[in-house]
Design a protein around this motif. Structure first.
Motif, mmCIF file in Angstrom:
data_model
loop_
_atom_site.group_PDB
_atom_site.id
_atom_site.type_symbol
_atom_site.label_atom_id
_atom_site.label_comp_id
_atom_site.label_asym_id
_atom_site.label_seq_id
_atom_site.Cartn_x
_atom_site.Cartn_y
_atom_site.Cartn_z
ATOM 1 N N ARG A 152 1.228 4.279 -2.950
ATOM 2 C CA ARG A 152 0.352 5.301 -2.388
ATOM 3 C C ARG A 152 0.093 6.448 -3.349
ATOM 4 N N ARG A 179 -6.432 3.954 -7.284
ATOM 5 C CA ARG A 179 -6.688 2.601 -6.822
ATOM 6 C C ARG A 179 -6.664 1.560 -7.949
ATOM 7 N N ALA A 197 0.835 -1.192 0.000
ATOM 8 C CA ALA A 197 0.000 0.000 0.000
ATOM 9 C C ALA A 197 0.875 1.250 0.000
#
Lengths: 288, 284
Positions: free
Chosen positions: B266, B270, B262
């Motif tokens: 970042r 998505r 993640a």
């Protein structure tokens, strides 16, 4: 082996080695390399069959069958397979004996599991007591092949399931448009075409299968590792061919053997991919 | 009279560390309770986790260097690195353990004197025959080879646009690698690297199955499971327990590596993020 081998103590260097490397135990060592190849030759088709079965189960329309297929692949893939290699032969061996026990000795009144012992009547022993050692070896070997088939069948099943889904949907729709039944479309269109999609995964699994073969040792079979340890260990002058600890050379030989097999397989699969890809509309064939 | 669960926990929780940390004698035969199996196998997990964590940490650094070496156009860098990767990926880890152990045994016990012009240092060799050092070394080399292949693939997949942008901004040498190439390489390789970490963790069960002896009966989870199966002739408790422990460990790894993933992703929307897919292949 050779005529001059009668008194190894007096032999010059190269003849000593010639005799040493052809002694009876060394022939058994070489035979164990053949056993590895036999294991590969038996386990690969068996795993392919299990895998195809698993993949077809995963596509079944009847939900419990589908769950069976999914459960099989999920369980085997989720647990370290070394655990399975240790577990399957014992479990299957006990299962067979317990079953035979029920059939052959209905009047046996003692329980099979007595505390920590597993005891069946003499008629249900597999292999029967007093059978020659090669029968016991063969039985152990068959259980090992079964363990390999179960574990690798799950890997293959997963790969084939993915490959079947990768065959373009339009192919199956065309087959339906021609009036083929589900089974016909499966046999004539889906199965022949899935291989090109399955091949990278299958070649990967084959490489893993090669590298899994030394685990035979854990099942108590006199395989490469057993003989390498046995022959390499230091031999005192009481033996015909005394030598210091040579295990490292024996394991080096085994290592080189595996590297050679892996290398040959890599080349083979590259060729096969090119061959199976002929006539299919993939990026690879477009370039040729 | 059988032990209570608390007694087995007190007695055996640290048994894998050695005889001095717990009850010296393992439970035997009919004396074995279910809790004994849970506790002792869990105690063995100490070594599985130790081997996995250290091997992954050290192997990661080595793998980055190896991947860069294989990616290099200089022959004297490319060929040794490719060769190293092929040897460790092309042969069974099981055989590698045996090979290295039998090599370590041959080393002189008092160590090797290495002459460094100014001083001589003594390389300690007697530790190498111990699983926690020798087998760890093999695991490090092995995971380095597997991860290097992943990183090498990722290096080749770094988008050309990124590199051009780096050049346009005047990045060169180390800072170009550290700020541009490396993060992208990690991001691309991370899902498969997560799998690699899982396989390595599972491969740690091979340590005590192969040549390395378990001193004072302090072994890993599978070592104790095999002990229990030998004692009770019942494979249906100990092996599934090992399986459960490993499922838990696998989930922990997935969670931990997911956090890193993640962070690596970042800056991306998505939909473009690299996703992890569990693709188990345990044997190596």
């Amino acid at each position: 082996m050779f005529a001059f081998c009668t008194d190894p103590d007096t032999l010059p260097q190269w003849q000593w080695f010639a005799c040493y490397l052809t002694s009876g135990t060394h022939l058994a060592f070489y035979w164990s390399f053949v056993v590895v190849m036999i294991l590969l030759a038996l386990a690969a088709p068996a795993a392919l069959v299990m895998g195809l079965g698993g993949a077809l189960l995963m596509r079944a329309r009847f939900a419990p069958l589908r769950w069976l297929g999914q459960g099989y692949t999920a369980i085997v893939r989720g647990v370290p397979d070394i655990v399975f290699f240790l577990f399957v032969p014992i479990a299957v061996g006990q299962g067979i004996e317990a079953l035979l026990h029920q059939v052959r000795c209905p009047h046996w009144d003692m329980p099979i599991w007595q505390g920590n012992d597993f005891i069946v009547c003499p008629e249900a022993r597999v292999p029967p007591r007093g059978s020659p050692s090669w029968v016991r070896d063969l039985y152990g070997f068959s259980l090992a092949v079964l363990a390999f088939a179960v574990v690798f069948g799950a890997f293959v099943g997963n790969t084939l399931h993915g490959a079947m889904r990768a065959v373009p949907r339009a192919q199956m729709e065309t087959a339906e448009a021609y009036g083929m039944t589900r089974g016909q479309a499966m046999r004539r269109v889906l199965l022949p075409q899935m291989w090109i999609y399955a091949l990278p995964g299958l070649s990967n699994i084959w490489m893993i299968l090669i590298k899994a073969t030394p685990l035979l040792f854990l099942l108590g079979i006199q395989d490469i590792v057993y003989w390498a340890r046995e022959l390499g260990g230091a031999k005192t002058s009481r033996y015909t061919y005394p030598h210091p600890d040579w295990r490292v050379w024996y394991f080096l030989a085994v290592l080189v053997f595996y590297l050679a097999v892996t290398w040959a397989s890599q080349i083979f699969f590259e060729r096969l991919t090119r061959r199976v890809g002929r006539g299919l509309a993939t990026a690879e064939s477009a370039r040729a | 009279m059988s032990r209570t669960c608390w007694e087995s926990f007190e007695g055996y929780a640290l048994r894998a560390l050695g005889r001095d940390y717990a009850e010296p004698l393992l439970p035997r035969g009919l004396d074995i309770t279910f809790c004994d199996q849970v506790v002792l196998i869990g105690s063995g997990m100490i070594w599985n986790i130790y081997h996995a964590v250290v091997a992954i940490a050290v192997g990661f650094v080595l793998a980055t260097l190896l991947a860069l070496g294989k990616y290099s156009r200089k022959g004297w860098l490319h060929y040794p690195c490719s060769g190293f990767i092929f040897v460790f990926r092309g042969s069974p880890l099981f055989i590698q353990f045996f090979f290295f152990y039998s090599a370590f045994v041959l080393l002189p016990r008092e160590g090797i004197e290495i002459n460094l012009l100014v001083t001589t240092i003594t390389a300690e060799t007697r530790w190498l025959t111990i699983a926690q050092v020798g087998a760890l070394l093999v695991l490090i080399l092995n995971t380095a080879a597997y991860s290097a292949e992943l990183f090498y693939g990722a290096l080749r997949a770094v988008p050309r646009g990124d590199l051009e942008a780096a050049d346009a901004h005047g990045f060169t040498g180390v800072s170009r690698f550290r700020r541009i190439v490396w993060p992208t390489m990690l991001r691309l390789a991370w899902p498969s690297y997560t799998n690699e970490a899982i396989f390595l963790t599972h491969a740690t069960t091979l340590v005590f199955l192969s040549a390395f002896p378990a001193r004072q009966q302090s072994g890993d989870a599978l070592y104790y499971a095999r002990y229990f199966v030998d004692q009770t002739f019942n494979p249906f408790v100990a092996y599934p327990l090992v399986g459960l422990y490993f499922v838990a460990l696998t989930l922990a790894i997935i969670g931990l590596f997911g956090l890193v993933n993640a962070r690596l992703n970042r800056h991306l929307p998505r939909a473009q993020r690299m996703r992890f897919r569990f693709r188990p292949q345990y044997i190596r």
